[in-house]
Design a protein around this motif. Structure first.
Motif, PDB file in Angstrom:
ATOM      1  N   ILE A 449     -84.012 -95.511  56.553  1.00 12.40           N
ATOM      2  CA  ILE A 449     -84.587 -95.994  55.296  1.00 12.40           C
ATOM      3  C   ILE A 449     -83.538 -95.895  54.188  1.00 12.40           C
ATOM      4  N   PRO A 450     -83.305 -96.974  53.432  1.00  9.53           N
ATOM      5  CA  PRO A 450     -82.370 -96.897  52.307  1.00  9.53           C
ATOM      6  C   PRO A 450     -82.699 -95.703  51.407  1.00  9.53           C
ATOM      7  N   GLY A 451     -81.654 -95.047  50.947  1.00  4.71           N
ATOM      8  CA  GLY A 451     -81.842 -93.814  50.197  1.00  4.71           C
ATOM      9  C   GLY A 451     -81.471 -92.619  51.066  1.00  4.71           C
ATOM     10  N   THR A 452     -81.491 -92.832  52.399  1.00  7.76           N
ATOM     11  CA  THR A 452     -81.071 -91.764  53.307  1.00  7.76           C
ATOM     12  C   THR A 452     -79.552 -91.661  53.236  1.00  7.76           C
ATOM     13  N   GLU A 453     -79.084 -90.483  52.882  1.00  4.26           N
ATOM     14  CA  GLU A 453     -77.638 -90.311  52.718  1.00  4.26           C
ATOM     15  C   GLU A 453     -76.923 -90.445  54.050  1.00  4.26           C
TER      16      GLU A 453
END
Lengths: 608, 340
Positions: A449-453
């Protein structure tokens, strides 16, 4: 005089502005509340307000209620309400001999008779009176008389005629008026004058029954022996909406619902929009392409992306569904099928989108295809669609149809605590993320998921290298990816229930196979055949791609296979192509459900 | 490298390992560099940013960024970005699109994303040609342009993308140009600062199929006479000797010479980013460069509730009205009965 019957069918028919749907819904609900099982079939024209008195403007609502499992809305009707000559002309053939006909004699004037194509007034025909119990009543005059003190205009007074016939039908079945009154109170809560007129007219209709000088048989139907539990009535579209919200809670994922209005799927959008307080985001898109596209965007962002549509909309979504297959994102499309092709008959049921759902994309683009069998089954199949999409990370098409979408049945409300939760296949690791790394067992790729570093990646429509996701034109890699995407969908078969013989014998002479809304009619016919001593089973397929792993074996236990569909043989084509098996077909594409009588006669031909 | 929240990154930290595959000399390189610079300057971390593109040369952009990205299908990027942003307002979402992608096949999604005021940055790389399909005319190609698909010249008028965006309800509308890197960077930064939809048209040279399409505006000799760089609150002055300006006469814009030197006429056009009327007036300057100067800069900027904010309010209104409803209660609906 009173008769006792196992089940009874009532049809309300009139102009599309006559409120027949409202009368039908009210009566159905009250029937369910009285403890009957019910099945309904709203049958209405595409025109919102067709010219009055015309044949094509006739709107009908059919409800069957009974003491046993009521599986279809009935081939024939016991009580027919015809608000005008056109309604009579369109529906009289459905009325059983000896059945009750209620007609508004005021509406049988020269103009309406001409519009319906009658040379003479059929209500004055002696044959009609011999064949049926005819209640030819000046309903319009009676309504105006009952409302003589009401400040409403004549036009508005006449609109309450549906409540008059509803009252009369309530009297025939000795029903309790209080429930009907409650429903009317809710419906017109903000319009006190209309409310009081409707209540008054409802009572007038009911009490007319008591004072009528003609003999009308009062019909008694005992209550159904439904399983213990708390019930409500539910339509297919309502069940879909509730299923999606439930799936969101069970998976812990946010729900994004987006749709472009289209009959008969719009009610799902209406429900979802109303349920904003349940945290669902519900959006009306600018078209179906935007609907599926934004669902894909939402899915990329970690939400359940869902859209609902009908055949023409599914066609518009084809290209984007290919993108969802390629990017392997969990989006769900609910296709509430209607009669096609093109605009076709938008308010009539058909099951002709199966092959579009299976193959309606360019390239090798397999996805999961499910189909619900009854209105309330949409609740469970919507949950199942979300479960499979978010654990196998693939798009899913759930097929419903107009008959399921608008049809209502009593539904035993599940305890939400007993519904199984699941864990979506989301990347939460800190290791080296590659977009096309897969779960070894299911082959599902990890959903990062975008936002996952540290998991930044690009997905897209171009073919990607296995594992790394880099753009690749390598010939061998392309074939590998095509096979992987296919195998991933095939392996879903390990995660779905085995096929059961739903009704009848587990092996024998004949199996009747269906999918979708033919469930009721097939089950009913198979039950009757088994009672008559025939060796018949019913297989209803809810998982159409992939098929349950034992389907071939189950069907192979029968000497003959009859595939029943409201299309020209799409499931039959799949079964032949997949299993090289010989199947018989029964197909009907008339925009009306298959009747028990039709299916019975087809089955008997094969049982001779 | 991957940033950890709080660290200040360099533009190169936003560069992916993929080698850009645009033609040598393509204007896209300059834009890529400026976007990376702006992201670094603004202190973003790569995992907080998503680039969504459609189809076309410019749409390869996400592959060259070390951020999240999605290279989607032709014309649909604004719709896909809408779904993403609605569910993930925490992310910085950019749409990379071209003149064919945004204005031909994707016209519908573009206008609706603008109308809804989704808080995304839409960068329209306008090269007035189809590059990836090798040289057909686009919705921004000038009338009579000869291309592979219009050997006798086109028969259709081009869109003015800025005017289109203003009419569709965009709340930030700007135009810049690939060669003017400083101006471009400044515009991109402001676009990203803006809360709400930002629409930036970037004139971008396709040196293979439409070389020199914007030479009138980039040629250092011609530029002072052919361009006006708009600034909020300032009069529109241009010309090699800064001796020309725009005036408003009978509701129209007109170019006049400033005479005597230094004395601006009373009806000089003074740019006001907050005025939609003025933005549309000045955006309508779209004629041939030899007659009409082309405006660049921020045409319009206004703060209005974004789509995500509106949706949040809608949800809050619904919740306030309905109170806390459990899933079980939802399933029960209005009317239930017990069978024993």
């Amino acid at each position: 005089m009173s008769q006792e019957k196992p089940s009874v069918t009532v049809r309300f028919a009139g102009d599309s502005g006559d409120g027949m749907q409202l009368a039908g819904i009210n009566f159905s609900f009250e029937s369910a509340l009285e403890g009957h099982d019910i099945a309904t079939f709203p049958d209405y024209p595409a025109e919102i307000r067709a010219p009055r008195g015309t044949l094509y403007g006739v709107s009908g609502f059919q409800v069957r209620f009974g003491r046993e499992e009521v599986l279809t809305a009935g081939d024939e009707v016991d009580v027919l309400v015809a608000m005008n000559p056109a309604a009579l002309k369109r529906t009289l053939h459905l009325l059983k001999e000896g059945g009750i006909l209620i007609a508004d004699s005021d509406a049988f004037d020269a103009k309406n008779l001409r519009l319906a194509g009658y040379d003479t007034n059929p209500l004055e025909n002696d044959d009609l009176k011999k064949k049926y119990k005819v209640l030819s009543l000046p309903i319009t005059s009676l309504v105006r008389e009952a409302l003589k003190d009401s400040p409403l205009s004549v036009k508005l007074k006449d609109r309450t005629r549906n409540m008059f016939v509803l009252g009369l039908v309530f009297w025939i079945f000795s029903r309790d008026l209080d429930i009907a009154k409650d429903l009317i109170r809710r419906k017109f809560a903000n319009k006190p004058e209309i409310l009081s007129a409707n209540l008054k007219v409802l009572e007038a209709g009911y009490y007319l029954g008591e004072t009528l000088e003609i003999e009308i048989p009062k019909i008694k139907v005992s209550k159904a022996s439904l399983p213990e539990g708390r019930y409500r009535t539910i339509t297919g579209n309502q069940a879909t909406a509730l299923g999606l919200i439930t799936a969101s809670k069970l998976s812990g994922l946010p729900l994004y619902f987006v749709s472009y209005p289209i009959t008969p799927a719009s009610d799902i959008l209406h429900d979802m929009a109303r349920y904003r307080y349940m945290d669902v985001v519900a959006i009306q898109a600018e078209d179906e392409i935007a609907a599926i596209s934004s669902a894909i965007g939402a899915a990329y962002g970690g939400a359940i992306g869902v859209t609902a549509t009908s055949g023409p909309g599914l066609s518009l979504m084809s290209e984007a569904l290919g993108l969802a297959v390629m990017t392997e994102l969990p989006v769900i499309v609910i296709d509430v099928q209607r009669a096609g092709p093109s605009t076709g008959m938008p308010t009539k049921p058909e099951q002709a989108d199966l092959l579009q759902a299976m193959f309606g994309r360019h390239g090798e683009a397999p996805l999961i295809v499910l189909a619900s069998a009854t209105p309330s089954d949409n609740f469970y199949m919507a949950i199942e669609a979300v479960r499979l999409a978010t654990t196998h990370i693939t798009p899913v098409i759930l097929l419903s149809d107009l008959y399921l979408a608008n049809g209502a049945e009593p539904w035993i409300i599940p305890d939400v605590n007993n519904l199984p939760k699941w864990k979506p296949h989301i990347w939460r690791g800190n290791g080296d993320y590659k977009p096309y790394m897969r779960d070894e067992e299911t082959l599902a790729r990890w959903w990062a998921i975008p936002g996952t570093e540290g998991a930044q990646h690009v997905v897209g429509g171009l073919e990607k290298e296995d594992v790394t996701g880099n753009v690749s034109y390598d010939p061998v890699n392309h074939e590998k990816m095509v096979r992987l995407r296919l195998e991933k969908v095939k392996r879903v078969a390990d995660d779905i229930p085995e096929q059961e013989v739903t009704t009848g014998v587990p092996e024998g002479d004949l199996v009747i196979v269906g999918w979708g809304s033919t469930y009721g009619v097939i089950r009913s016919v198979v039950k009757q055949l088994v009672e008559q001593g025939y060796s018949v089973g019913h297989v209803h397929i809810r998982y159409l791609n992939p098929f349950p792993s034992n389907l071939q074996e189950v069907l192979g236990r029968f000497k003959k296979i009859l595939v029943v569909e409201m299309n020209m043989g799409q499931l039959a084509f799949l079964l032949r192509g997949t299993f090289l098996m010989n199947v018989y077909q029964f197909n009907k594409v008339q925009g009306v459900p298959i009747t028990e009588r039709e299916l019975m006669s087809e089955a008997l031909k094969l049982l001779k | 490298m991957t940033g950890t929240t709080g660290t200040i990154l360099k533009p190169s930290d936003f560069q992916s390992s993929q080698e850009p595959r645009w033609c040598p000399g393509c204007g896209d390189y300059a834009i890529l560099k400026q976007v990376q610079t702006v992201l670094a300057e603004k202190g973003y971390q790569p995992h907080e940013v998503v680039f969504i593109s459609g189809i076309g040369c410019s749409s390869r952009f996400p592959y060259y960024m070390n951020t999240y990205g999605m290279h989607t299908i032709h014309g649909r990027a604004p719709a896909i970005a809408t779904g993403l942003k609605v569910m993930r307002p925490d992310l910085s979402v950019w749409v990379i699109t071209g003149d064919g992608d945004a204005l031909a096949i994707g016209g519908n999604h573009l206008i609706h994303a603008l109308r809804r005021n989704v808080d995304i940055n839409i960068l329209l790389f306008n090269n007035e040609i189809y590059g990836l399909t090798k040289g057909q005319y686009s919705p921004t190609s000038e009338l009579y342009k000869v291309t592979k698909s219009s050997p006798w010249g086109t028969a259709e008028n081009p869109f003015n993308p800025v005017l289109l965006a203003l009419s569709a309800g965009a709340t930030f509308v700007a135009r810049t140009i690939d060669r003017e890197v400083k101006h471009q960077r400044e515009i991109l930064k402001q676009a990203d600062d803006h809360k709400g939809v930002s629409f930036v048209e970037i004139y971008q040279n396709c040196n293979v199929f439409n070389d020199g399409a914007f030479a009138d505006f980039t040629d250092k000799k011609k530029q002072p006479e052919t361009t006006i760089f708009l600034k909020h609150g300032e009069p529109a002055i241009f010309g090699v000797n800064r001796d020309k300006c725009l005036v408003v006469e009978n509701g129209r814009l007109k170019v006049v010479k400033i005479e005597p030197e230094g004395s601006l006429p009373g009806n000089v056009y003074v740019h006001d980013e907050t005025s939609l009327e003025k933005a549309m007036l000045v955006a309508s300057l779209f004629g041939p460069a030899e007659h009409v100067p082309r405006p660049f800069g921020v045409f319009y900027r206004v703060r209005k509730p974004t789509y995500e904010e509106q949706l949040r309010q809608q949800r809050d209104r619904a919740k306030e009205k309905m109170g806390e409803v459990s899933l079980q209660d939802l399933l029960y609906g209005d009317e239930t009965w017990q069978v024993k």
